[in-house]
Scaffold this motif. Structure first.
Motif, PDB file in Angstrom:
ATOM      1  N   LEU A  39      44.648   6.772  61.968  1.00 31.85           N
ATOM      2  CA  LEU A  39      45.013   7.917  61.129  1.00 31.85           C
ATOM      3  C   LEU A  39      45.020   7.534  59.654  1.00 31.85           C
ATOM      4  N   LEU A  40      45.422   6.310  59.365  1.00 29.66           N
ATOM      5  CA  LEU A  40      45.547   5.885  57.967  1.00 29.66           C
ATOM      6  C   LEU A  40      44.328   5.085  57.514  1.00 29.66           C
ATOM      7  N   ARG A  64      41.391   5.496  55.919  1.00 32.05           N
ATOM      8  CA  ARG A  64      40.959   5.553  54.524  1.00 32.05           C
ATOM      9  C   ARG A  64      42.001   4.969  53.581  1.00 32.05           C
ATOM     10  N   GLU A  65      43.260   5.326  53.830  1.00 30.61           N
ATOM     11  CA  GLU A  65      44.335   4.835  52.980  1.00 30.61           C
ATOM     12  C   GLU A  65      44.407   3.312  53.042  1.00 30.61           C
ATOM     13  N   LYS A  87      42.098   1.278  53.813  1.00 29.15           N
ATOM     14  CA  LYS A  87      40.890   0.695  53.220  1.00 29.15           C
ATOM     15  C   LYS A  87      40.995   0.664  51.696  1.00 29.15           C
ATOM     16  N   ILE A  88      41.336   1.793  51.090  1.00 25.60           N
ATOM     17  CA  ILE A  88      41.339   1.843  49.626  1.00 25.60           C
ATOM     18  C   ILE A  88      42.497   1.027  49.056  1.00 25.60           C
ATOM     19  N   THR A  99      43.771  -1.621  50.401  1.00 28.55           N
ATOM     20  CA  THR A  99      43.457  -3.040  50.574  1.00 28.55           C
ATOM     21  C   THR A  99      42.412  -3.498  49.557  1.00 28.55           C
ATOM     22  N   PHE A 100      41.402  -2.668  49.316  1.00 24.25           N
ATOM     23  CA  PHE A 100      40.325  -3.077  48.406  1.00 24.25           C
ATOM     24  C   PHE A 100      40.767  -3.007  46.948  1.00 24.25           C
ATOM     25  N   ALA A 141      44.406   7.298  41.833  1.00 23.28           N
ATOM     26  CA  ALA A 141      43.795   8.432  42.528  1.00 23.28           C
ATOM     27  C   ALA A 141      44.849   9.263  43.262  1.00 23.28           C
ATOM     28  N   GLY A 142      46.119   8.899  43.112  1.00 23.21           N
ATOM     29  CA  GLY A 142      47.187   9.715  43.666  1.00 23.21           C
ATOM     30  C   GLY A 142      47.736   9.239  45.005  1.00 23.21           C
ATOM     31  N   PHE A 143      47.266   8.108  45.508  1.00 25.48           N
ATOM     32  CA  PHE A 143      47.820   7.602  46.764  1.00 25.48           C
ATOM     33  C   PHE A 143      49.176   6.961  46.505  1.00 25.48           C
ATOM     34  N   ARG A 144      50.079   7.139  47.463  1.00 28.56           N
ATOM     35  CA  ARG A 144      51.414   6.545  47.318  1.00 28.56           C
ATOM     36  C   ARG A 144      51.341   5.093  47.792  1.00 28.56           C
ATOM     37  N   ARG A 148      30.851  -5.062  57.572  1.00 25.74           N
ATOM     38  CA  ARG A 148      31.434  -3.714  57.577  1.00 25.74           C
ATOM     39  C   ARG A 148      32.833  -3.765  58.138  1.00 25.74           C
ATOM     40  N   LEU A 149      33.721  -3.066  57.473  1.00 25.88           N
ATOM     41  CA  LEU A 149      35.130  -3.114  57.850  1.00 25.88           C
ATOM     42  C   LEU A 149      35.355  -2.622  59.282  1.00 25.88           C
ATOM     43  N   MET A 184      34.211  -5.088  61.720  1.00 22.24           N
ATOM     44  CA  MET A 184      35.085  -6.260  61.658  1.00 22.24           C
ATOM     45  C   MET A 184      36.349  -6.029  62.490  1.00 22.24           C
ATOM     46  N   ARG A 202      45.861  11.810  38.432  1.00 22.10           N
ATOM     47  CA  ARG A 202      44.748  11.980  39.391  1.00 22.10           C
ATOM     48  C   ARG A 202      43.519  12.568  38.740  1.00 22.10           C
ATOM     49  N   ASN A 250      40.588  11.176  47.546  1.00 26.69           N
ATOM     50  CA  ASN A 250      41.779  11.999  47.342  1.00 26.69           C
ATOM     51  C   ASN A 250      41.460  13.497  47.310  1.00 26.69           C
TER      52      ASN A 250
END
Lengths: 372, 253
Positions: free
Chosen positions: A160-161, A163-164, A166-167, A169-170, A178-181, A226-227, A230, B77, B106
């Motif tokens: 479920l998470l 994308r979160e 991935k971004i 971690t990278f 970009a607004g992620f907590r 590729r993640l 992997m 953002r 996002n």
């Protein structure tokens, strides 16, 4: 062979096998993120720090079901990470120092508690000391169900998470802008790591559980760029080693599971380091060899001529490595030099190559021709 | 008639690192539609300025407004961000296309996955920075200039009105630099605003039309023609600055 088939037939042992393989799958998948986030050492600290929690939970509830012990383990595991965070941000002690101290203190307290309860009458059958090196055979069916459910929850959270994770971690800074907590997500990742470690404790043991987290990812990295792949390969490696550890240790009650799992993992990491398709050393060497073109004799003759005219007057030879650099493009010049010697155009003395009289005039003629 | 708010307005911004001020009382206005260079010596606080606006550093005092509104999480953002390329580990197992796509992670709600529009936008950004041929390349195989272009493309797909860039030309060869400047110009033609940390004093007047001179304090800011004066540069870099050995080339045309 017969024993092995009997073994697979055994209902209890099949449970154990399923449980340990599943632990490997979960820790391999999640461990990929711990590995990429360079949190390998944190995993080690957490797993050591769970030991006092296991003992305290046993003392508090006087029970040894895996669910009860997992709560205690997660408690002290999280406490250790929180303390590291506080020491890191509030004092001038660096993070690795804080981790080293936390590992030693929590594990020390755990061992102390463990030896204290050995004198209690209820503790003798508890087998809590098995938590240090792990004993898969101690798993009962209800334990395996708990492992499947909790491990499954970790995997669902991971998907479920995706994308979160991935971004963050990278590029955590970019994720934040970009607004992620990011703070909450990073806390979530650490919590998932704690839970993953906790489900493997009884089987693999507090000392070696972090290897179960990191080694599958280290092996998987050698096979792919590729993640997603992997994570799959790491899950496979973890699952296979977990299963292998369970099988081997089931043959003798004196064989702890953890060390067997780690030995299997080590073998898989070594194989991957050499044979891994993307980064393995063997493929690396092969690619390097192939990209090294065979230099053509005329080019080498020209290069030798240029080298000698650069040292005009002082006739001297040049070692093969220098000739190779003069030709450039890390070409292989050995064969071309042999051809030139055969033709009487170049000669070698003590490893140094130089042109013969004929070679020199030939090089000059080549230079004139190409010069127009 | 009410004047249009500036793209970025920084008021009384002070940032300290262990009681040592890195930025001291900065008041800076970036009007909408300009290409502004932030120049200053090493340790002048250029990166700190960018990071403070982006909410990555906690200022000791001061406020930041983006298009007239306080820069909170939601407002930030809307800013496209190009960090220094050394800020990430390029050995991460992913492709060029994947990194650029992160600029659109996002978009939409929690459950929205990437769709065809996202893929097209990513492809277009890769074409803009001349990286379409390398779209499926593993990022560890990129040169410094290619990494820089990947970060620029990732910011482009954010479709922002304001872009903050931390040394976007660092490690980039001259030809690539020209083409990246062309990308910035196109952003400006579309009415967008760019604030970029820039190291090369000789090219600054040619590439940018506004400038902020920074050395812990803001020495000067404004249109290149007025703010980028010898006097201001001396005050920013000090008399002995080697960069100042060559007088700046004035923008052609």
């Amino acid at each position: 062979m017969e024993t092995f088939l009997q073994f697979l037939d055994d209902y209890t042992l099949r449970n154990v096998l399923l449980g340990t393989a599943w632990i490997g799958v979960v820790s391999g998948s999640l461990g990929t993120f711990a590995f990429l986030r360079r949190q390998s050492l944190l995993g080690d600290v957490i797993s050591h720090a769970t030991l006092p929690g296991v003992v305290l939970a046993f003392l508090a509830w006087q029970r040894r079901e895996i669910g009860v012990l997992m709560v205690g383990a997660a408690g002290t595991g999280l406490l250790a990470t929180a303390l590291i965070q506080v020491v890191d941000t509030r004092t001038n002690i660096k993070r690795d120092g804080a981790m080293g101290v936390a590992l030693a203190v929590f594990f020390g307290v755990g061992v102390l508690l463990l030896s204290m309860i050995q004198n209690l009458p209820t503790a003798s059958q508890a087998g809590l000391d098995k938590f240090i090196f792990g004993q898969a055979a101690a798993l009962v069916q209800s334990d395996v169900i708990v492992l499947l459910v909790v491990g499954g929850a970790v995997l669902v959270a991971l998907l479920l998470l995706w994308r979160e994770l991935k971004i963050v971690t990278f590029d955590p800074d970019f994720a934040r802008t970009a607004g992620f907590r990011v703070t909450i997500l990073e806390g979530g990742i650490v919590t998932l790591i704690v839970v993953t470690i906790v489900i493997g404790l009884q089987t693999v043991g507090v000392i070696l559980m972090s290897a179960m987290l990191i080694a599958p990812a280290a092996a998987a990295r050698q096979w792919t760029d590729r993640l997603s792949i992997m994570v799959l390969v790491a899950a496979l490696v973890g699952g296979a080693s977990g299963a292998a550890g369970a099988v081997v240790s089931a043959f003798g009650p004196q064989i702890p599971t953890g060390p067997v799992v780690v030995l299997v993992l080590t073998a898989l990491v070594l194989v991957s380091l050499f044979l891994g398709y993307k980064r393995g050393l063997v493929w690396h060497w092969r690619r390097q060899r192939r990209s090294r073109k065979l230099a053509d004799p005329d080019t080498v003759l020209g290069a030798l001529g240029a080298l000698e005219s650069a040292h005009a007057g002082t006739v001297r030879g040049h070692p093969k490595a220098v000739v190779r650099m003069a030709v450039g493009q890390s070409a292989q010049v050995g064969q071309a030099l042999a051809v030139l010697r055969e033709a009487g155009l170049a000669d070698e003395h003590d490893g140094d190559w130089s042109l013969t009289e004929r070679g020199r005039s030939e090089a000059e003629r080549l230079g004139r021709d190409s010069g127009g | 008639m009410q004047a249009m708010p500036p793209a970025l307005e920084v008021n009384d911004l002070t940032v300290a690192y262990r009681d040592k001020p890195v930025l001291w009382d900065i008041d800076l206005q970036v009007p909408t539609g300009v290409l502004m260079a932030v120049v200053g010596p090493n340790g002048a606080g250029k990166t700190t300025l960018i990071k403070s606006v982006m909410g990555l550093m906690q200022p000791a005092a001061g406020s930041v407004q983006v298009f007239g509104e306080p820069a909170g999480r939601q407002q930030v953002r809307r800013i496209g961000y190009v960090p220094q390329r050394t800020s990430v580990d390029w050995d991460f197992p992913t492709s060029v296309r994947d990194v650029v796509a992160m600029g659109r992670y996002n978009r939409g709600g929690r459950w929205r996955r990437a769709d065809r529009r996202d893929a097209e936008r990513v492809a277009r950004a890769l074409a803009t920075v001349d990286m379409e041929d390398l779209a499926d390349r593993q990022i560890s195989e990129l040169s410094g200039g290619q990494q820089q272009r990947v970060f620029l493309a990732r910011a482009l797909v954010q479709d922002a009105d304001l872009y903050l860039m931390d040394e976007p030309f660092q490690g980039v060869d001259a030809v690539t630099e020209e083409s990246m400047v062309a990308v910035l110009r196109r952003l400006q033609e579309q009415g967008r605003t760019v604030l970029a940390v820039h190291h090369d004093l000789r090219t600054a007047p040619a590439y940018f039309d506004w400038v902020a001179l920074l050395n812990v304090r803001l020495i000067a800011s404004g249109p290149m023609a007025t703010a980028f004066s010898e006097c201001n540069l001396r005050e920013t870099f000090g008399g002995s600055a080697p960069e100042w050995a060559n007088p700046p080339v004035t923008a052609a045309g």
